[in-house]
Design an enzyme around this catalytic site. Structure first.
Site, PDB file in Angstrom:
ATOM      1  N   LYS A  27       0.674  -1.235  -0.017  1.00  0.00           N
ATOM      2  CA  LYS A  27       0.061   0.042   0.046  1.00  0.00           C
ATOM      3  C   LYS A  27       0.827   1.198  -0.083  1.00  0.00           C
ATOM      4  O   LYS A  27       0.612   2.192  -0.887  1.00  0.00           O
ATOM      5  CB  LYS A  27      -0.723   0.042   1.160  1.00  0.00           C
ATOM      6  CG  LYS A  27      -1.834  -1.120   1.187  1.00  0.00           C
ATOM      7  CD  LYS A  27      -2.663  -1.066   2.448  1.00  0.00           C
ATOM      8  CE  LYS A  27      -1.966  -0.972   3.844  1.00  0.00           C
ATOM      9  NZ  LYS A  27      -1.359  -2.395   4.231  1.00  0.00           N
ATOM     10  N   ARG A  65      -9.771   0.988   7.870  1.00  0.00           N
ATOM     11  CA  ARG A  65      -9.477  -0.185   8.346  1.00  0.00           C
ATOM     12  C   ARG A  65     -10.540  -0.963   9.184  1.00  0.00           C
ATOM     13  O   ARG A  65     -10.312  -2.095   9.653  1.00  0.00           O
ATOM     14  CB  ARG A  65      -8.209   0.038   9.402  1.00  0.00           C
ATOM     15  CG  ARG A  65      -7.113  -0.677   8.943  1.00  0.00           C
ATOM     16  CD  ARG A  65      -5.997  -0.388   9.965  1.00  0.00           C
ATOM     17  NE  ARG A  65      -4.962  -1.057   9.899  1.00  0.00           N
ATOM     18  CZ  ARG A  65      -3.686  -0.522   9.316  1.00  0.00           C
ATOM     19  NH1 ARG A  65      -3.677   0.336   8.453  1.00  0.00           N
ATOM     20  NH2 ARG A  65      -2.670  -1.599   9.220  1.00  0.00           N
ATOM     21  N   ARG A  67      11.711  -6.428   5.808  1.00  0.00           N
ATOM     22  CA  ARG A  67      11.831  -5.162   5.391  1.00  0.00           C
ATOM     23  C   ARG A  67      12.652  -4.124   6.378  1.00  0.00           C
ATOM     24  O   ARG A  67      12.646  -4.372   7.514  1.00  0.00           O
ATOM     25  CB  ARG A  67      10.292  -4.490   5.691  1.00  0.00           C
ATOM     26  CG  ARG A  67      10.052  -2.972   5.359  1.00  0.00           C
ATOM     27  CD  ARG A  67       9.263  -2.250   5.900  1.00  0.00           C
ATOM     28  NE  ARG A  67       8.161  -2.629   6.857  1.00  0.00           N
ATOM     29  CZ  ARG A  67       6.933  -2.555   6.701  1.00  0.00           C
ATOM     30  NH1 ARG A  67       6.413  -1.834   5.705  1.00  0.00           N
ATOM     31  NH2 ARG A  67       6.030  -3.137   7.598  1.00  0.00           N
ATOM     32  N   ARG A 102      11.144  -2.236  11.425  1.00  0.00           N
ATOM     33  CA  ARG A 102      10.018  -1.535  12.004  1.00  0.00           C
ATOM     34  C   ARG A 102       9.737  -2.039  13.115  1.00  0.00           C
ATOM     35  O   ARG A 102       9.814  -3.318  13.364  1.00  0.00           O
ATOM     36  CB  ARG A 102       8.930  -1.335  10.946  1.00  0.00           C
ATOM     37  CG  ARG A 102       7.816  -0.260  11.251  1.00  0.00           C
ATOM     38  CD  ARG A 102       7.125   0.172   9.992  1.00  0.00           C
ATOM     39  NE  ARG A 102       5.678  -0.624  10.140  1.00  0.00           N
ATOM     40  CZ  ARG A 102       4.842  -0.383   9.324  1.00  0.00           C
ATOM     41  NH1 ARG A 102       5.026   0.240   8.490  1.00  0.00           N
ATOM     42  NH2 ARG A 102       3.632  -1.211   9.631  1.00  0.00           N
ATOM     43  N   ARG A 114      -0.892  -8.754  13.619  1.00  0.00           N
ATOM     44  CA  ARG A 114      -1.469  -7.779  12.469  1.00  0.00           C
ATOM     45  C   ARG A 114      -2.079  -8.413  11.349  1.00  0.00           C
ATOM     46  O   ARG A 114      -2.971  -8.120  11.047  1.00  0.00           O
ATOM     47  CB  ARG A 114      -0.165  -6.876  11.954  1.00  0.00           C
ATOM     48  CG  ARG A 114       0.184  -6.020  12.728  1.00  0.00           C
ATOM     49  CD  ARG A 114       1.619  -5.532  12.265  1.00  0.00           C
ATOM     50  NE  ARG A 114       1.973  -5.072  10.979  1.00  0.00           N
ATOM     51  CZ  ARG A 114       2.997  -4.946  10.426  1.00  0.00           C
ATOM     52  NH1 ARG A 114       4.235  -5.611  10.804  1.00  0.00           N
ATOM     53  NH2 ARG A 114       3.008  -4.406   9.154  1.00  0.00           N
TER      54      ARG A 114
END
Ligand code: AP5
Ligand code: MG
Length: 224
Positions: free
Chosen positions: A15, A90, A127, A159, A170
């Site tokens: 996204k 969301r 990531r 992160r 998540r």
């Protein structure tokens, strides 16, 4: 017609990557609720203090807070030619509130990015983001140890919510609270889903084609 875009999709779908490209290409603001919250955490504001623990558990900040943030952001002048929402809505209550905010404006174009769970976990566990400005490493640089941020030269770090345990939380939160938005928006003529498990350039090309297709169907001045 204003380009009022929503990027939907699970954690790691791309996204942010795609929203950033569009924002740059079209000169419209990218509104990332995740970035807004991470900046608040870094700045130590009241919002940041409340959001930190919730984000580190992979849960959602309350609808009331998030709707307030987005309502205020979409009232600013710089969204007149359009905007890209990344990470909002969301939940179904957030989507309903957004419909209210959009009353009388050009329709929302809803773009869902679809990627299988194993690939999401692979992307999120590898990531790297910039410690200073939060920018993601480019796809091809993600696994290079010791690399620096191409934007500001900052150190690249993992992160805070990209540990395996929090990624799993998540993904569960996504299935329970956010995936229902595929049904919420799916019947609208301005909804499209693209295959996100392709190189970023191809995903971007598919998104551009989807926007072109839905723009033909969308009546101006009233949301679908
Ligand atoms: P948020 O920041 O929105 O996180 P997320 O939804 O978990 O999504 P990510 O940012 O991890 O992934 P992405 O889809 O943006 O993918 P990206 O482009 O980075 O939210 C964080 C938290 O804030 C939430 O958990 C919640 O607590 C809170 N929050 C935020 N909004 C909220 C709301 N509205 N209500 C309540 N709470 C809210 O890509 C991921 C990786 O994959 C990168 O390394 C990238 O380089 C790579 N990649 C991208 N595209 C490709 C590709 N095509 N091929 C290979 N690799 C790719
Ligand atoms: Mg993101």
């Amino acid at each position: 017609m204003a380009l009022n875009l929503i990027m939907l999709g699970p954690p790691g779908a791309g996204k942010g990557t795609q929203a950033e490209r569009f924002a740059t290409a079209k000169g419209i603001p990218r509104i990332s609720t995740g970035d807004i919250l991470r900046e608040a955490v870094q700045a130590g504001t009241e919002l940041g203090k409340r959001a930190k623990a919730i984000m580190e558990r992979g849960e959602l900040v309350s609808d009331e807070i998030m709707i307030g943030i987005v309502r205020e952001r979409l009232a600013r002048d710089d969204v007149r030619a359009g905007f890209i929402l990344d990470g909002f809505p969301r939940t179904v209550p957030q989507a309903k509130a957004l419909d209210g905010i959009m009353a009388g404006r050009d329709p929302l174009i809803v773009l869902n990015i679809d990627v299988a769970d194993e690939e999401l976990v692979r992307r999120l566990t590898t990531r790297m983001i910039c410690k200073e400005c939060g920018t993601n490493a480019a796809v091809e640089d993600a696994a290079v140890p010791g690399s620096r941020c191409k934007k500001c030269g900052g150190a690249m770090v993992q992160r805070a919510d990209d540990s395996v345990a929090v990624i799993i939380a998540r993904l569960k939160t996504y299935q329970r609270d956010t995936k229902p938005l595929v049904n919420f928006y799916g019947a609208r003529p301005t909804y499209r889903s693209v295959n996100g498990a392709q190189p970023p350039d191809q995903v971007a090309a598919d998104l551009i084609a989807a926007i072109a297709a839905v723009s033909k169907t969308a009546p101006s001045g009233a949301h679908a």
